[in-house]
Design a protein around this motif. Structure first.
Motif, PDB file in Angstrom:
ATOM      1  N   GLU A 115       0.824  -1.209   0.000  1.00 44.45           N
ATOM      2  CA  GLU A 115       0.000   0.000   0.000  1.00 44.45           C
ATOM      3  C   GLU A 115       0.858   1.261   0.000  1.00 44.45           C
ATOM      4  N   GLU A 116       2.009   1.223   0.690  1.00 40.79           N
ATOM      5  CA  GLU A 116       2.920   2.365   0.630  1.00 40.79           C
ATOM      6  C   GLU A 116       3.452   2.545  -0.799  1.00 40.79           C
ATOM      7  N   LEU A 117       3.703   1.442  -1.492  1.00 39.65           N
ATOM      8  CA  LEU A 117       4.177   1.535  -2.870  1.00 39.65           C
ATOM      9  C   LEU A 117       3.110   2.134  -3.776  1.00 39.65           C
ATOM     10  N   TYR A 136       1.339   6.645  -6.968  1.00 36.49           N
ATOM     11  CA  TYR A 136       0.260   7.596  -7.271  1.00 36.49           C
ATOM     12  C   TYR A 136       0.751   9.037  -7.092  1.00 36.49           C
ATOM     13  N   ALA A 137       1.402   9.307  -5.959  1.00 36.57           N
ATOM     14  CA  ALA A 137       1.849  10.671  -5.675  1.00 36.57           C
ATOM     15  C   ALA A 137       2.904  11.136  -6.674  1.00 36.57           C
ATOM     16  N   ALA A 138       3.819  10.249  -7.071  1.00 36.70           N
ATOM     17  CA  ALA A 138       4.844  10.623  -8.048  1.00 36.70           C
ATOM     18  C   ALA A 138       4.204  11.068  -9.360  1.00 36.70           C
ATOM     19  N   LYS A 139       3.242  10.317  -9.828  1.00 35.77           N
ATOM     20  CA  LYS A 139       2.571  10.677 -11.080  1.00 35.77           C
ATOM     21  C   LYS A 139       1.712  11.927 -10.905  1.00 35.77           C
ATOM     22  N   PHE A 140       1.006  12.007  -9.775  1.00 38.72           N
ATOM     23  CA  PHE A 140       0.120  13.147  -9.541  1.00 38.72           C
ATOM     24  C   PHE A 140       0.914  14.448  -9.564  1.00 38.72           C
ATOM     25  N   PHE A 141       2.025  14.492  -8.840  1.00 36.84           N
ATOM     26  CA  PHE A 141       2.784  15.735  -8.763  1.00 36.84           C
ATOM     27  C   PHE A 141       3.545  16.023 -10.058  1.00 36.84           C
ATOM     28  N   ALA A 142       3.962  14.987 -10.782  1.00 36.24           N
ATOM     29  CA  ALA A 142       4.580  15.224 -12.083  1.00 36.24           C
ATOM     30  C   ALA A 142       3.573  15.839 -13.052  1.00 36.24           C
ATOM     31  N   ASP A 143       2.358  15.301 -13.058  1.00 38.66           N
ATOM     32  CA  ASP A 143       1.302  15.872 -13.896  1.00 38.66           C
ATOM     33  C   ASP A 143       0.981  17.302 -13.460  1.00 38.66           C
ATOM     34  N   MET A 144       0.945  17.522 -12.145  1.00 40.40           N
ATOM     35  CA  MET A 144       0.672  18.860 -11.640  1.00 40.40           C
ATOM     36  C   MET A 144       1.755  19.842 -12.085  1.00 40.40           C
ATOM     37  N   PHE A 156      -6.682  15.279  -5.290  1.00 45.71           N
ATOM     38  CA  PHE A 156      -5.647  14.386  -4.750  1.00 45.71           C
ATOM     39  C   PHE A 156      -6.291  13.324  -3.860  1.00 45.71           C
ATOM     40  N   ARG A 157      -6.199  12.066  -4.261  1.00 42.73           N
ATOM     41  CA  ARG A 157      -6.804  10.960  -3.518  1.00 42.73           C
ATOM     42  C   ARG A 157      -5.826   9.788  -3.481  1.00 42.73           C
ATOM     43  N   LEU A 158      -5.146   9.616  -2.371  1.00 42.24           N
ATOM     44  CA  LEU A 158      -4.244   8.474  -2.248  1.00 42.24           C
ATOM     45  C   LEU A 158      -5.037   7.171  -2.309  1.00 42.24           C
ATOM     46  N   PRO A 159      -4.489   6.133  -2.940  1.00 47.20           N
ATOM     47  CA  PRO A 159      -5.185   4.835  -2.970  1.00 47.20           C
ATOM     48  C   PRO A 159      -5.448   4.278  -1.582  1.00 47.20           C
ATOM     49  N   HIS A 160      -4.519   4.525  -0.643  1.00 43.65           N
ATOM     50  CA  HIS A 160      -4.669   4.010   0.731  1.00 43.65           C
ATOM     51  C   HIS A 160      -4.307   5.132   1.708  1.00 43.65           C
ATOM     52  N   ARG A 161      -5.302   5.615   2.432  1.00 41.36           N
ATOM     53  CA  ARG A 161      -5.039   6.709   3.364  1.00 41.36           C
ATOM     54  C   ARG A 161      -5.727   6.426   4.685  1.00 41.36           C
ATOM     55  N   PRO A 162      -4.992   5.946   5.682  1.00 42.48           N
ATOM     56  CA  PRO A 162      -3.554   5.685   5.616  1.00 42.48           C
ATOM     57  C   PRO A 162      -3.254   4.302   5.062  1.00 42.48           C
ATOM     58  N   ALA A 163      -1.979   4.058   4.773  1.00 44.57           N
ATOM     59  CA  ALA A 163      -1.559   2.710   4.402  1.00 44.57           C
ATOM     60  C   ALA A 163      -1.750   1.781   5.590  1.00 44.57           C
ATOM     61  N   HIS A 164      -1.902   0.499   5.299  1.00 43.67           N
ATOM     62  CA  HIS A 164      -2.195  -0.500   6.328  1.00 43.67           C
ATOM     63  C   HIS A 164      -1.203  -0.415   7.481  1.00 43.67           C
ATOM     64  N   GLY A 165      -1.723  -0.241   8.686  1.00 43.66           N
ATOM     65  CA  GLY A 165      -0.893  -0.264   9.878  1.00 43.66           C
ATOM     66  C   GLY A 165      -0.228   1.043  10.242  1.00 43.66           C
ATOM     67  N   TYR A 166      -0.279   2.048   9.362  1.00 44.43           N
ATOM     68  CA  TYR A 166       0.390   3.315   9.672  1.00 44.43           C
ATOM     69  C   TYR A 166      -0.423   4.106  10.685  1.00 44.43           C
ATOM     70  N   TYR A 217       8.817  11.464  -4.446  1.00 43.18           N
ATOM     71  CA  TYR A 217       7.943  10.293  -4.382  1.00 43.18           C
ATOM     72  C   TYR A 217       8.396   9.220  -5.363  1.00 43.18           C
ATOM     73  N   SER A 218       8.972   9.622  -6.475  1.00 42.86           N
ATOM     74  CA  SER A 218       9.505   8.642  -7.417  1.00 42.86           C
ATOM     75  C   SER A 218      10.641   7.846  -6.779  1.00 42.86           C
ATOM     76  N   GLU A 219      11.520   8.538  -6.059  1.00 41.34           N
ATOM     77  CA  GLU A 219      12.609   7.850  -5.366  1.00 41.34           C
ATOM     78  C   GLU A 219      12.077   6.974  -4.233  1.00 41.34           C
ATOM     79  N   GLN A 220      11.055   7.455  -3.531  1.00 39.32           N
ATOM     80  CA  GLN A 220      10.462   6.665  -2.457  1.00 39.32           C
ATOM     81  C   GLN A 220       9.813   5.403  -3.010  1.00 39.32           C
ATOM     82  N   ALA A 221       9.144   5.534  -4.158  1.00 37.23           N
ATOM     83  CA  ALA A 221       8.533   4.362  -4.795  1.00 37.23           C
ATOM     84  C   ALA A 221       9.599   3.363  -5.231  1.00 37.23           C
TER      85      ALA A 221
END
Length: 361
Positions: free
Chosen positions: A39-41, A46-54, A96-106, A177-181
């Motif tokens: 889910e973090e991935l 998602y965030a990497a693409k969203f902000f690149a498009d933005m 802006f809508r993350l697929p998992h907010r929060p990610a499992h267990g966070y 976010y690209s590096e984090q992914a």
């Protein structure tokens, strides 16, 4: 963990001025954390693409205004580039809508903000981010995300860092976010490689019609899949071998109850294609010696199958990969169903179980 920014920036204190609180050591991420890592991935991708498009959309607003400011007589020569771009940024962020907010267990904070005009971040927020992460590497990736923002702010100076157009902040976030992914994807591969994937299956089709009602049972014994991910590819294939035993579970012919015996056997080659998030399975079977017999009141019958008979194809595709996944299919959707004679009906389930067994389990 995903930082929400007032101007798309998160940072930490300059050159060692921020002292991180001492926390108990977190456990290394393992296949027990599979869902969290997945889910973090998805969030990071998602965030990497969203902000690149933005960044591209904001640049399309800013660039014409930059040119207009070079021409005193242009109608937009006095338009605030930052204000116009910020309005567009606000419009885009509303989607802006993350697929998992929060990610499992966070269980950490939803945002980690940096004070406008400075390169400082609250120590308590960073402590909560780390403590709320599911396992060590995920905490490290989130803190590294923030650390790189801090380092850039320190290099540029806070005045220069904050005096940028919104497109620059968005592009910086996309890169982070690209590096984090990328790091999270490598972690996901590692924890799957360290575990053991097994596959077993059970198919029980029932074919019925006038004077005929037979339920078959095909059981594929657990197969251990072998192979590892590739550093150069996001997808990889695990292979395994299994034995499948086929029997008649129950049979009625012309109203007579019959007793089945014997079994047919197949050698099965399995190929499981993974990307760490989803999976697809192909199988290939080869017939081995084995016969089926039935005995009914008033008669009996026997089936002698051809030896070396080969069959195969795709079993399923695009299924979620989890610690334990049961893929259940209506047998009417399987290829063999189309060979059932006219006037006969087919029913039943085909269940394929895919499990990831953690080391030491």
């Amino acid at each position: 963990m995903f930082s929400t920014i007032k101007a798309f920036a998160v940072s930490l204190a300059l050159g060692g001025a921020l002292v991180m609180p001492v926390l108990a050591d977190q456990q290394q991420c393992s296949c027990k954390n599979l869902q969290s890592v997945q889910e973090e991935l998805r969030n990071a991708d998602y965030a990497a693409k969203f902000f690149a498009d933005m960044a591209a959309q904001l640049k399309a607003v800013e660039d014409p205004l930059i040119e207009a400011h070079k021409i005193p007589t242009h109608p937009d020569s006095n338009v605030s580039i930052y204000h116009r771009s910020s309005l567009k940024r606000t419009e885009i962020m509303a989607r802006f809508r993350l697929p998992h907010r929060p990610a499992h267990g966070y269980k950490g904070p939803a945002t980690v903000d940096m004070k406008y005009g400075s390169c400082e971040q609250q120590p308590a927020a960073l402590e909560a981010l780390k403590a709320g992460s599911q396992c060590k590497e995920l905490a490290d990736f989130a803190l590294e995300h923030e650390a790189v923002h801090r380092a850039k702010c320190a290099r540029d100076t806070a005045t220069v860092y904050w005096d940028r157009l919104p497109s620059h902040f968005a592009a910086e976030e996309a890169e982070r976010y690209s590096e984090q992914a990328k790091a999270t994807r490598a972690l996901l591969k590692r924890i799957i490689d360290e575990g053991t994937v097994t596959i077993e299956a059970k198919l029980e089709p029932r074919i019925s019609g006038p004077q005929f009602d037979v339920t078959y049972s095909y059981v594929t014994q657990p197969a251990e899949m072998n192979g590892n991910s590739s550093p150069g590819s996001d997808t990889w294939t695990l292979k395994g071998k299994a034995r499948r035993a086929g029997k008649i579970k129950s049979v009625k012919l012309a109203g007579m109850s019959c007793t089945p015996s014997g079994q047919i056997n197949d050698d099965i080659d399995l190929a499981l294609k993974l990307d760490g998030l989803t999976m697809g399975l192909d199988s290939k079977s080869k017939g081995k010696p084995g016969d089926i017999m039935i005995r009914c009141k008033g008669g009996h019958g026997m089936s002698m199958r051809p030896q070396g008979e080969v069959d195969g194809g795709n079993v399923f595709a695009d299924e979620a990969f989890t610690i334990g996944t049961d893929v259940s299919q209506d047998v009417r959707s399987l290829p063999f169903a189309k060979y059932v004679p006219s006037g006969m009906s087919v029913s039943g389930k085909n269940t394929v179980s895919v499990k990831l067994v953690c080391p030491g389990s």
